[in-house]
Design a protein around this motif. Structure first.
Motif, short mmCIF file in Angstrom:
data_model
loop_
_atom_site.label_atom_id
_atom_site.label_comp_id
_atom_site.label_asym_id
_atom_site.label_seq_id
_atom_site.Cartn_x
_atom_site.Cartn_y
_atom_site.Cartn_z
N THR A 38 -3.78 -3.40 -2.79
CA THR A 38 -3.25 -2.62 -3.92
C THR A 38 -3.07 -1.13 -3.61
OG1 THR A 38 -5.50 -2.25 -4.76
CG2 THR A 38 -4.31 -4.18 -5.60
N ASP A 39 -3.89 -0.58 -2.70
CA ASP A 39 -3.88 0.87 -2.49
C ASP A 39 -3.12 1.31 -1.24
OD1 ASP A 39 -5.46 1.02 -4.73
OD2 ASP A 39 -7.35 1.19 -3.62
N VAL A 40 -2.57 0.40 -0.49
CA VAL A 40 -1.96 0.74 0.79
C VAL A 40 -0.72 1.61 0.58
CG1 VAL A 40 -0.49 -1.32 0.86
CG2 VAL A 40 -1.19 -0.19 2.99
N THR A 41 -0.54 2.58 1.49
CA THR A 41 0.63 3.46 1.45
C THR A 41 1.23 3.56 2.84
OG1 THR A 41 -0.68 5.46 1.85
CG2 THR A 41 -0.29 4.84 -0.45
N SER A 42 2.52 3.92 2.89
CA SER A 42 3.20 4.13 4.16
C SER A 42 4.37 5.08 3.94
CB SER A 42 3.70 2.80 4.74
OG SER A 42 4.64 2.20 3.87
N ALA A 43 4.77 5.77 5.01
CA ALA A 43 5.86 6.73 4.90
C ALA A 43 7.20 6.01 4.85
CB ALA A 43 5.82 7.69 6.08
N ASN A 44 8.12 6.56 4.05
CA ASN A 44 9.47 6.01 3.97
C ASN A 44 10.42 6.96 4.68
OD1 ASN A 44 12.22 5.50 2.66
ND2 ASN A 44 10.99 3.84 1.80
N PRO A 45 11.43 6.46 5.37
CA PRO A 45 12.38 7.34 6.06
C PRO A 45 13.08 8.35 5.16
CG PRO A 45 12.61 5.09 6.84
CD PRO A 45 11.69 5.04 5.68
N ASP A 46 13.18 8.08 3.86
CA ASP A 46 13.86 9.01 2.96
C ASP A 46 12.97 10.17 2.53
OD1 ASP A 46 12.08 7.94 1.13
OD2 ASP A 46 13.59 7.04 -0.16
N GLY A 47 11.74 10.21 3.06
CA GLY A 47 10.81 11.28 2.71
C GLY A 47 9.84 10.93 1.63
N GLY A 48 10.02 9.77 1.01
CA GLY A 48 9.11 9.31 -0.03
C GLY A 48 7.92 8.57 0.56
N ILE A 49 7.11 8.00 -0.33
CA ILE A 49 5.93 7.25 0.08
C ILE A 49 6.02 5.84 -0.51
CG2 ILE A 49 3.40 7.12 0.01
CD1 ILE A 49 3.36 10.14 -0.36
N ASN A 50 5.84 4.84 0.33
CA ASN A 50 5.79 3.46 -0.13
C ASN A 50 4.37 3.16 -0.60
OD1 ASN A 50 8.49 3.08 0.73
ND2 ASN A 50 7.77 2.67 2.81
N VAL A 51 4.24 2.66 -1.83
CA VAL A 51 2.91 2.55 -2.43
C VAL A 51 2.67 1.14 -2.98
CG1 VAL A 51 1.30 3.52 -4.12
CG2 VAL A 51 3.10 4.96 -3.15
N GLN A 55 5.05 -2.09 -2.22
CA GLN A 55 5.46 -0.92 -1.45
C GLN A 55 6.65 -0.20 -2.11
OE1 GLN A 55 3.99 0.31 2.04
NE2 GLN A 55 2.65 -0.29 0.35
N LEU A 56 6.44 0.25 -3.32
CA LEU A 56 7.48 0.93 -4.08
C LEU A 56 7.64 2.36 -3.58
CD1 LEU A 56 6.53 -0.36 -7.64
CD2 LEU A 56 8.35 -1.19 -6.14
N ASP A 57 8.87 2.75 -3.29
CA ASP A 57 9.19 4.08 -2.77
C ASP A 57 9.19 5.10 -3.91
OD1 ASP A 57 10.10 6.27 -1.42
OD2 ASP A 57 12.12 5.48 -1.04
N THR A 58 8.42 6.19 -3.72
CA THR A 58 8.36 7.22 -4.77
C THR A 58 9.70 7.95 -4.93
OG1 THR A 58 7.48 8.80 -3.14
CG2 THR A 58 5.88 7.61 -4.51
#
Length: 272
Positions: A38-51, A55-58
């Protein structure tokens, strides 16, 4: 960090308004995206954060929500239901486009409807996501479950944006400030009009205007009478023959005068 099973992911999808028939696919995509964490995050190429689980992009499907919002499993599921058009459009998810989700598919798994999270807790967040991050008040956005949790989602509309609210409040503050300052401004203008001699200049100029001099004199007369407390009574006129002074040596109505106009003095002994 909580980790949900495939069955719990199916139940979470259904509990938050997702189509039950699409639940196996939604759960498989979540497993491929986050392994159910539930808490995992990762960087998105568009500069947002996948959460979170899906993995929803901010800066994409999760725009308008904070990282903490999207780490809530119920919020993440509700936003995913809406962002995927109730499971009919997964084009924004890389694991769907690549086919990585297929190895997690399990059509025979019974959804666990006791999974953490529910639809009611994320209604407001869901509405705000649909209406936009700048929306202050919105309506709609609720999902109506008709059969096994599946049903239409009401369109969301923004009633008023945060920018408009700030503009209205700013206008009200300016109006209130103007009303407070108006009496002082009138006093300052009146004092300045008098101190600069504008009133006297106006009176001089009026003399060269036909009828202006009469008006100015009338105004001055009225102003003078007003400054004395109103019209003053005129002094009574003297009557003829009363100009003299009564009493000893006087020339009033009881005295006698000679031809020269001087009083006639008589000898008291003569009996006159």
């Amino acid at each position: 960090m909580a980790t949900l099973t495939y069955a719990q992911l199916e139940g979470l999808w259904i509990n938050n308004g997702g189509n039950k028939a699409v639940a196996p696919l939604a759960a498989a995509i979540a497993m491929a995206e986050s392994s159910g964490r539930t808490d995992v995050t990762s960087a998105n190429p568009d500069g947002g954060i996948n959460v979170g689980l899906w993995q929803l992009d901010t800066r994409g499907k999760g725009a308008g929500h904070t990282v903490a919002d999207l780490q809530n499993p119920a919020t993440n599921a509700a936003v995913t239901v809406q962002g995927s058009n109730d499971g009919t459009d997964w084009s924004a998810w890389a694991t769907f486009a690549s086919g990585a989700y297929r190895r997690f598919m399990s059509a025979g798994t019974t959804p666990d409807l006791s999974a953490p999270g529910g639809g009611q807790a994320v209604t407001t967040a869901n509405q705000q996501a649909a209406a936009g991050p700048d929306c202050a008040f919105s309506i709609g956005g609720q999902h109506i479950g008709i059969l096994f949790g599946h049903g239409p989602t009401l369109p969301s509309a923004c009633l008023i944006s945060k920018t408009e609210v700030r503009a209205v409040l700013g206008g009200l503050i300016l109006v209130a400030g103007g009303l407070v300052m108006m009496p002082g401004l009138v006093i300052v203008m009146a004092y300045g009009f008098r101190a600069t001699g504008a009133a006297a200049a106006t009176a001089r100029a009026a003399q060269y205007i036909p009828g202006g001099g009469t008006a100015v004199r009338a105004a001055r007369t009225a102003g003078a009478a007003y400054s004395r407390g109103g019209p003053q009574p005129s002094k009574p006129r003297s009557r003829a023959g009363d100009s003299g002074t009564r009493g000893t040596g006087g020339t009033g109505a009881g005295g006698r005068r000679g031809a020269s106009g001087k009083p006639i003095v008589t000898d008291p002994a003569a009996g006159v």
